[in-house]
Design an enzyme around this catalytic site. Sequence first.
Site, PDB file in Angstrom:
ATOM      1  N   CYS A 107       0.886  -1.165   0.000  1.00  0.00           N
ATOM      2  CA  CYS A 107       0.000   0.000   0.000  1.00  0.00           C
ATOM      3  C   CYS A 107       0.918   1.208   0.000  1.00  0.00           C
ATOM      4  CB  CYS A 107      -0.904   0.007   1.235  1.00  0.00           C
ATOM      5  SG  CYS A 107      -1.872   1.534   1.373  1.00  0.00           S
ATOM      6  N   CYS A 116      -0.740   4.292   2.257  1.00  0.00           N
ATOM      7  CA  CYS A 116      -0.877   4.231   3.726  1.00  0.00           C
ATOM      8  C   CYS A 116      -0.419   2.859   4.212  1.00  0.00           C
ATOM      9  CB  CYS A 116      -2.271   4.615   4.201  1.00  0.00           C
ATOM     10  SG  CYS A 116      -3.674   3.806   3.399  1.00  0.00           S
ATOM     11  N   SER A 117      -1.331   2.018   4.662  1.00  0.00           N
ATOM     12  CA  SER A 117      -0.898   0.731   5.221  1.00  0.00           C
ATOM     13  C   SER A 117      -1.942  -0.349   5.021  1.00  0.00           C
ATOM     14  CB  SER A 117      -0.601   0.897   6.717  1.00  0.00           C
ATOM     15  OG  SER A 117      -1.734   1.433   7.382  1.00  0.00           O
ATOM     16  N   CYS A 118      -2.729  -0.263   3.941  1.00  0.00           N
ATOM     17  CA  CYS A 118      -3.792  -1.240   3.691  1.00  0.00           C
ATOM     18  C   CYS A 118      -3.216  -2.650   3.623  1.00  0.00           C
ATOM     19  CB  CYS A 118      -4.517  -0.889   2.393  1.00  0.00           C
ATOM     20  SG  CYS A 118      -5.307   0.735   2.466  1.00  0.00           S
TER      21      CYS A 118
END
Lengths: 218, 213
Positions: B113, B116-118
Amino acid sequence: MNGIHDLGGMQGFGPVVDEPNEPPFHALWEGRVLALQRAVLFTRTWNLDAFRYAQECLPASVYVAVSYYHRWFLALAGRAIHHGLLTQAELDAGHAKGPAAPVQRTMTLRDVELGKVRSPFGRTPTQSARFKPGDRVRTANIHPLGHTRLPRYARDKVGRVEVVHGCHAFPDAIVAGDGEASAWLYAVVFSSSDLWGNAADPSLTVSIDAFEPYLEPA
Amino acid sequence: MSHDHHDHDHHDHDHGSHLSEVQARVRALESVLTEKGYVDPAVLDHIVEHFETKVGPHVGAKIIARAWTDPAFKAALLADATRAVVADETFGRVGDHLVAVENTETQHHMVVCTLCSCYPWDVLGLPPIWYKSAPYRSRVVMDPRGVLADFGVTLPAGTAIRVWDSTAETRYLVVPQRPAGTDGWSEEQLASLVTRNSMIGTGLALQPGEVKR
């Protein structure tokens, strides 16, 4: 926005460092931040997209300097103050000084199971999908100050629709104020040379999940 | 929780007194939100416990082991991973929009991702720090072989690499290749070979005889 969070294709951050046997949290407060974020999100005062945008709006120098959950804390506290859940003075004091603002709901132990599964983001389409697998598309050349999920490295690029994921909640418009916004979502695949030029690794393809408003026929 | 007060660390930039200051600020935030009735500390405890003890790569590893042993399940998983996983209660619950992608001799998949941090946390638990870090997010979409080298993984030059950038709410789970020499292994034995990194694409499944970290 063209923020520091949009990291794809940047250089100079050094090697990726794996941490063997990494724990879920490295300190007690990290778990509290995660839990607070989830519990406050449950009040529907803001949503996940707004929480991401709040992180994107942190000063770039802060974004890269602080740890992940520290960034969450800054975004969470910032949103909470912005929406009037608390004041800076209360945060500084660590105690409530005034009455609570009304919220739609709060999470009880009966609700906590709901937070263990990701929310559904599929939406009922209001029109048919514009693209189908195999279609060539060009991504938009946009540089909005608001929230977008179209990363810079994949803007104004020609790719191919590979998967139609269905109609999903559309974060760009939701953060801009249209809470019900939805759009068709596609996996769009790009060749490495289209993204990174002729020196790119020819064995590489990259796909993004692109909302229909990002795409035009190519 | 033995790791409560670790003075880490090499992987983030919060150190010493700065770290304790963050801790105090978080405590202040929790106190105010609790006093105002927005959050219940017992609920927070429950959420933390869930992520510390319930979800983790062991959930994904069971799914992969089933895919390796049950061709019909693998086909269903690759067609609609959420539907395939929720159909079997032994896997626990999983959210919508899970997509499984299969590694083969000629095709390797990696997940990131960049924005962000998906991450498919309901099947893999919380993402590791490296997954959320600038080095990984910046480089894997451009130089995946360089990233793989950081993990000690070398793929044949002819292997195609697909990087899936999780820019929406779809969540990708890599089905690693089943190691040779595991004929007749039980699902439980096979699951012990499935590492977290092999389900993100920065690693391969362990070989028989290798000890899972």
